[in-house]
Design an enzyme around this catalytic site. Structure first.
Site, PDB file in Angstrom:
ATOM      1  N   SER A 121     -26.708-145.159 -58.227  1.00 42.16           N
ATOM      2  CA  SER A 121     -27.943-144.306 -58.051  1.00 42.16           C
ATOM      3  C   SER A 121     -28.701-144.172 -59.295  1.00 42.16           C
ATOM      4  O   SER A 121     -30.002-143.700 -59.148  1.00 42.16           O
ATOM      5  CB  SER A 121     -27.528-143.047 -57.423  1.00 42.16           C
ATOM      6  N   HIS A 142     -28.865-148.972 -52.532  1.00 43.42           N
ATOM      7  CA  HIS A 142     -28.408-147.618 -52.694  1.00 43.42           C
ATOM      8  C   HIS A 142     -28.737-146.862 -51.485  1.00 43.42           C
ATOM      9  O   HIS A 142     -29.946-146.534 -51.032  1.00 43.42           O
ATOM     10  CB  HIS A 142     -29.375-147.048 -53.894  1.00 43.42           C
ATOM     11  N   GLU A 154     -32.376-147.978 -50.718  1.00 41.54           N
ATOM     12  CA  GLU A 154     -33.341-148.341 -51.876  1.00 41.54           C
ATOM     13  C   GLU A 154     -32.570-149.819 -52.265  1.00 41.54           C
ATOM     14  O   GLU A 154     -31.388-150.052 -52.647  1.00 41.54           O
ATOM     15  CB  GLU A 154     -33.112-147.417 -52.932  1.00 41.54           C
ATOM     16  N   ASN A 192     -34.191-141.289 -57.619  1.00 35.48           N
ATOM     17  CA  ASN A 192     -33.573-140.115 -58.353  1.00 35.48           C
ATOM     18  C   ASN A 192     -34.467-139.880 -59.826  1.00 35.48           C
ATOM     19  O   ASN A 192     -34.498-138.675 -60.342  1.00 35.48           O
ATOM     20  CB  ASN A 192     -32.432-140.806 -59.103  1.00 35.48           C
TER      21      ASN A 192
END
Length: 284
Positions: A121, A142, A154, A192
């Site tokens: 991540s 991800h 992702e 993130n």
């Protein structure tokens, strides 16, 4: 080139993310090999899968019987059992040195045309693949937590990731019923990079007495139409995971990503969120 005829998917790691990825792949009809370093971790992964499948079956959200889906997943502690997989997705602990070792082992175990994906991540895809002879087949895939419920995946493109691997990552995620977006290999990627400062600012606002935790969450849910406020979401992600991601981004990008003091204090106290029974809220 990477092969695009996929029948069997390998998953490295039987924790929350690995077991979720294995479950989704098996639900879609793939044969899955789920590997972890100890039998206890593999069994724990199967318990998580069984619980999740039972809940989905109660809601008539499965096209097959839970037992049928479960039978498509083989558990193992042997890395060599991944040799027959057409794609391998790594979902191990979020430490660069651990992931680099895993990918070195996978490169020597799997055929050279097998795509190797990482569920990281925050860590650099380029760094994870840095010592490999064929880094072009490594791509970020991800998944979001909880994997069986969340729609998004992702796709992260490393410095040497081949276009064929990127295309296959998008295609595989779509076949698993997911919707993708793509990110360059920059710290935190899309999710993130934006999410962690939001969570940390919510924690700071609570710690500084701006509002109660319930009102902070309610304000964000009702005011911005997000399904969870920052404190509830942090509890669901795991406060230790939020802290690790924030520290990684802080090292790469500077002060705007500095973890909130209260986040560090709660992790040090063992209050990790829903998985430990307490975080910003209490859980059974």
């Amino acid at each position: 080139m990477v092969r695009d005829d996929i029948d069997r998917i390998g998953v490295v790691g039987a924790g929350t993310m690995g077991s979720g990825i294995a479950q989704v792949a098996a639900t879609t009809g793939y044969d899955v090999v789920m590997r972890d370093v100890e039998d206890a971790y593999v069994e724990s992964g199967f318990e998580t899968i069984d619980d999740s499948l039972a809940r989905l079956a109660e809601r008539d959200a499965l096209s097959d019987e839970p037992s049928t889906i479960r039978d498509r997943i083989a558990g193992t502690t042997g890395l060599g059992d991944l040799a027959g997989c057409d794609v391998v997705i790594e979902a191990a602990i979020e430490k660069l040195e651990v992931k680099r070792d895993i990918f070195a082992d996978l490169e020597s175990t799997c055929d050279e045309d097998v795509m190797l994906a990482t569920n990281t991540s925050t860590l650099s895809i380029t760094s994870i693949a840095g010592d490999l002879e064929r880094p072009e087949r490594v791509v970020g895939l991800h998944f979001m937590n909880p994997v069986p419920i969340m729609e998004g995946v992702e796709v992260v493109v490393g410095e040497k990731t081949a276009g064929a691997a990127v295309d296959l990552a998008h295609e595989l995620a779509a076949d698993l019923g997911k919707t993708t977006w793509e990110s360059d290999d920059k710290p935190g990627f899309v999710t993130n990079r934006i999410l962690m400062p939001w969570i940390n600012e919510g924690i700071r606002a609570f710690d500084e007495g701006v509002a109660s935790k319930a009102d902070i969450d309610a304000g964000m849910e009702l005011g911005t139409n997000v399904p969870m406020g920052p404190l509830t979401l942090a509890d669901h992600i795991g406060l230790d995971i939020c802290l690790h991601a924030s520290e990684t981004l802080y090292e790469e990008l500077g002060d705007r990503y500095k973890p909130a003091y209260l986040l560090k204090r709660k992790v040090e106290a063992g209050e990790l969120g829903k998985k430990s029974g307490s975080g910003f809220y209490e859980y059974d």
